[in-house]
Design an enzyme around this catalytic site. Structure first.
Site, PDB file in Angstrom:
ATOM      1  N   CYS A  81      -8.405 -35.823 -31.640  1.00 38.59           N
ATOM      2  CA  CYS A  81      -8.378 -34.996 -30.513  1.00 38.59           C
ATOM      3  C   CYS A  81      -9.711 -34.028 -30.381  1.00 38.59           C
ATOM      4  O   CYS A  81     -10.695 -34.718 -29.924  1.00 38.59           O
ATOM      5  CB  CYS A  81      -7.223 -34.181 -30.233  1.00 38.59           C
ATOM      6  SG  CYS A  81      -6.867 -33.380 -28.856  1.00 38.59           S
ATOM      7  N   HIS A  99      -3.177 -38.105 -31.213  1.00 36.89           N
ATOM      8  CA  HIS A  99      -2.668 -37.429 -32.021  1.00 36.89           C
ATOM      9  C   HIS A  99      -2.116 -38.335 -33.237  1.00 36.89           C
ATOM     10  O   HIS A  99      -0.885 -38.341 -33.448  1.00 36.89           O
ATOM     11  CB  HIS A  99      -1.805 -36.195 -31.929  1.00 36.89           C
ATOM     12  CG  HIS A  99      -2.778 -35.151 -31.378  1.00 36.89           C
ATOM     13  ND1 HIS A  99      -3.309 -34.239 -32.392  1.00 36.89           N
ATOM     14  CD2 HIS A  99      -2.997 -34.793 -30.369  1.00 36.89           C
ATOM     15  CE1 HIS A  99      -3.914 -33.232 -31.679  1.00 36.89           C
ATOM     16  NE2 HIS A  99      -3.742 -33.791 -30.381  1.00 36.89           N
ATOM     17  N   GLU A 102      -1.484 -37.994 -36.367  1.00 36.26           N
ATOM     18  CA  GLU A 102      -0.945 -37.324 -37.602  1.00 36.26           C
ATOM     19  C   GLU A 102       0.714 -37.138 -37.100  1.00 36.26           C
ATOM     20  O   GLU A 102       1.380 -37.137 -38.276  1.00 36.26           O
ATOM     21  CB  GLU A 102      -1.690 -35.889 -37.733  1.00 36.26           C
ATOM     22  CG  GLU A 102      -1.095 -34.985 -36.650  1.00 36.26           C
ATOM     23  CD  GLU A 102      -2.285 -34.839 -35.532  1.00 36.26           C
ATOM     24  OE1 GLU A 102      -2.458 -33.807 -34.806  1.00 36.26           O
ATOM     25  OE2 GLU A 102      -2.556 -36.015 -35.244  1.00 36.26           O
TER      26      GLU A 102
END
Length: 255
Positions: free
Chosen positions: A117, A225, A227
């Site tokens: 990001c 994202h 994660e």
């Protein structure tokens, strides 16, 4: 997972924040640390991204790789030759002062990093690129921002496809030329840096997956994202696994 004793160190770039709207902290999302620890199989080390506390040279020696995380503040447009406006939002000049030279140093040394990001945008700006302040205002673009309401699961829900270059690094990594991702960003790449290779785009043309051309190390970065749900998502998991393998290779060569 390996035993904890000999894991290589990944510097997780932190952000500034406030506890109870008054107590200043350096912070990092737990999902970043979990992805590094559980999927990359490395030791996550939260970095206070402030040149008054750390230097790029110290970080390069202490850490084996870096996770350039997302963050609410944006890169100051002075870093790519433009004047700030209200659309550019809030800034973190201390983080700019650490991450941008850190990216360039890692590219030169071959030291691995993974950009996410804002980190994706940092890679582009560090390599001479520019950013749009607000993607959703461009003709034909979708609103990539986080939904304003709903649960965390709804905010990170898979919302659009990313088409990948056939035969490219990302397609090889994911085993597909099209993947489904979340999207939680306002800014995005305008002009890519001279060495930035765009290998993935959203359905509206927004750049989503890049790397640095002719860099000797791992320089992958994504606008989404990964994660979130990294242990189980079929796109996130191979990305963090490949990053972890690159970090271990660097650490082994250093030893």
């Amino acid at each position: 997972m390996s035993i904890f004793a000999h894991r290589p160190v990944v510097g997780v770039i932190g952000n500034r924040g406030l506890v109870n709207d008054r107590y200043p902290v350096h912070e990092g999302g737990q999902m970043n640390s979990c992805a590094v620890a559980h999927v990359s199989d490395c030791l996550p080390l939260l970095i206070p991204a402030d040149p008054e506390m750390v230097s790029v040279s110290e970080l390069l020696e202490v850490c084996d790789g870096f996770l350039l995380t997302g963050g609410r503040p944006n890169i100051h447009p002075h870093e790519y030759g433009e004047e700030p406006t209200e659309k550019h939002g809030a800034f973190d000049r201390a983080r700019d002062a650490i991450t941008l030279p850190l990216v360039r140093a890692c590219v030169e040394r071959g030291q691995p990093f993974l950009g996410i990001c804002r980190g994706f945008q940092e890679v582009n700006v560090a390599m001479g690129g520019t950013l749009y302040p607000e993607i959703r205002e461009l003709p034909g673009r979708m609103n990539h921002r986080m939904p304003p309401e709903g649960t965390l699961e709804e905010a990170f829900a898979l919302r659009h496809k990313v088409r990948l270059a056939p035969g490219g690094r990302f397609a090889a990594l994911f085993g597909a030329e099209e993947v489904l991702t979340n999207t939680l960003h306002g800014q995005g790449i305008c002009q890519p840096g001279p060495r930035i290779v765009i290998e993935g785009r959203a359905e509206d043309g927004t750049p989503e997956a890049i790397y640095v051309k002719d860099a000797p190390g791992f320089t992958l970065a994504v606008q989404w994202h990964p994660e979130w749900n990294a242990e189980h998502d079929p796109v996130s998991r191979p990305l963090f696994q490949a990053f972890g393998a690159a970090v271990r290779d660097w650490a082994a060569a250093k030893r």
